[in-house]
Design an enzyme around this catalytic site. Sequence first.
Site, short mmCIF file in Angstrom:
data_model
loop_
_atom_site.label_atom_id
_atom_site.label_comp_id
_atom_site.label_asym_id
_atom_site.label_seq_id
_atom_site.Cartn_x
_atom_site.Cartn_y
_atom_site.Cartn_z
N GLU A 125 27.53 -33.25 -10.48
CA GLU A 125 28.25 -33.21 -9.21
C GLU A 125 27.93 -34.42 -8.35
O GLU A 125 28.76 -34.83 -7.53
CB GLU A 125 27.95 -31.91 -8.45
CG GLU A 125 26.58 -31.79 -7.83
CD GLU A 125 25.53 -31.28 -8.78
OE1 GLU A 125 24.42 -30.95 -8.31
OE2 GLU A 125 25.81 -31.19 -10.00
N ASP A 155 25.67 -25.00 -7.57
CA ASP A 155 25.06 -26.06 -6.76
C ASP A 155 26.03 -27.17 -6.37
O ASP A 155 25.61 -28.23 -5.92
CB ASP A 155 23.86 -26.67 -7.48
CG ASP A 155 24.23 -27.29 -8.82
OD1 ASP A 155 25.43 -27.25 -9.20
OD2 ASP A 155 23.34 -27.83 -9.49
N GLU A 245 23.84 -18.29 -6.77
CA GLU A 245 22.92 -18.77 -7.79
C GLU A 245 21.52 -18.20 -7.55
O GLU A 245 20.83 -17.80 -8.50
CB GLU A 245 22.89 -20.30 -7.78
CG GLU A 245 22.08 -20.91 -8.89
CD GLU A 245 22.18 -22.43 -8.92
OE1 GLU A 245 21.20 -23.07 -9.35
OE2 GLU A 245 23.24 -22.98 -8.52
#
Length: 256
Positions: A125, A155, A245
Site C-alpha cells: 500500500e 492496514d 484487523e
Amino acid sequence: MQPNTEQPAYFSKYENLHFYRDEKGILEVKMHTDSGPFIFTGTAHRQFPDAFYDISRDRDNRIVILTGTGDSWIAQIDFNSLGDVTNPREWDKTFWEGKKVLQNLLDIEVPVISAVNGPALLHSEYILTTDIILASENATFQDMPHLNAGIVPGDGVHVLWPLVLGPSRGRYFLLTQETLSAQQAHQLGVVNEVLPSDRLMERAWELARQLAKQPTLTLRYTRVALTQRIKRLATEGIGYGLALEGITATDLRNAE
C-alpha cells in the site's frame, strides 16, 4: 531559489532508511537492513510514520523517490519483532502507527516516485500512495502476511488495491493472495513502466529531473490535487480496517 544542500538531522535518524538529496531537491529514500535487502520489523513500523512526517515537512524536498535495496522491495518480515499483536494494548500501538504511516506518506506534498526493485510482498500500500510507479522486471506484488497470519488485511491494502484494480479484482487479489508479476501489474494499470533491473533507478532519476524543471509550487500543488481523493478514502477506511484487523489479531489467542 535553490534548495538547501545541507543535510537535515533526520537523514541519519532512521536505521532502515538511507537518504540522498541532490541540488535540485530530489530526495532518494532507500529502505534497507544493514545495507542489504529490507526486512520489515517492529522498529520500522514504529519509525516509518516519523520518517515520512519528517520528509513531508522538509520544504527543501521537491521530488521523492522511494525504493528498496538489492533484489527486493519488501519481501521479508520479522513477525516476532512486532510484539504480541494478540494483546489489545500492543495492538493500539500498531493501530496508531498503521494510520499515521499512510497519512504521512500522503501528506508528502511533492511528487513521489516508487522504484519497485523486486518483490513487494507486504506493505505494498505504500507504493499505491505514490504518483509514478516503476517496477523492475523481477518485481512481484502480493499481500502475503495477513491471511497467512489469520488476520484481516485492513492496514490500507483493503482501500488502495480495490481502488487501483477495481472492486472485484481488488477483492480477489487480497482474498486469494494472488501474486502479480510486474508485467501483469503493468497490464492492469498498477505499474506505469517495467524496466530491466539495471535501468530502474536511472529511469526514476530521469523522471525526477524532468519533474524538477517545474516551479516548486506547481510540484507541490499538483501532488495535493492528485491525492485529494485518495486521502479522503484513506481517512475513511484505514482506521476501520485496522480495528477489524486488531479484532482478528486478538482472536488468535482462541484459535485452535
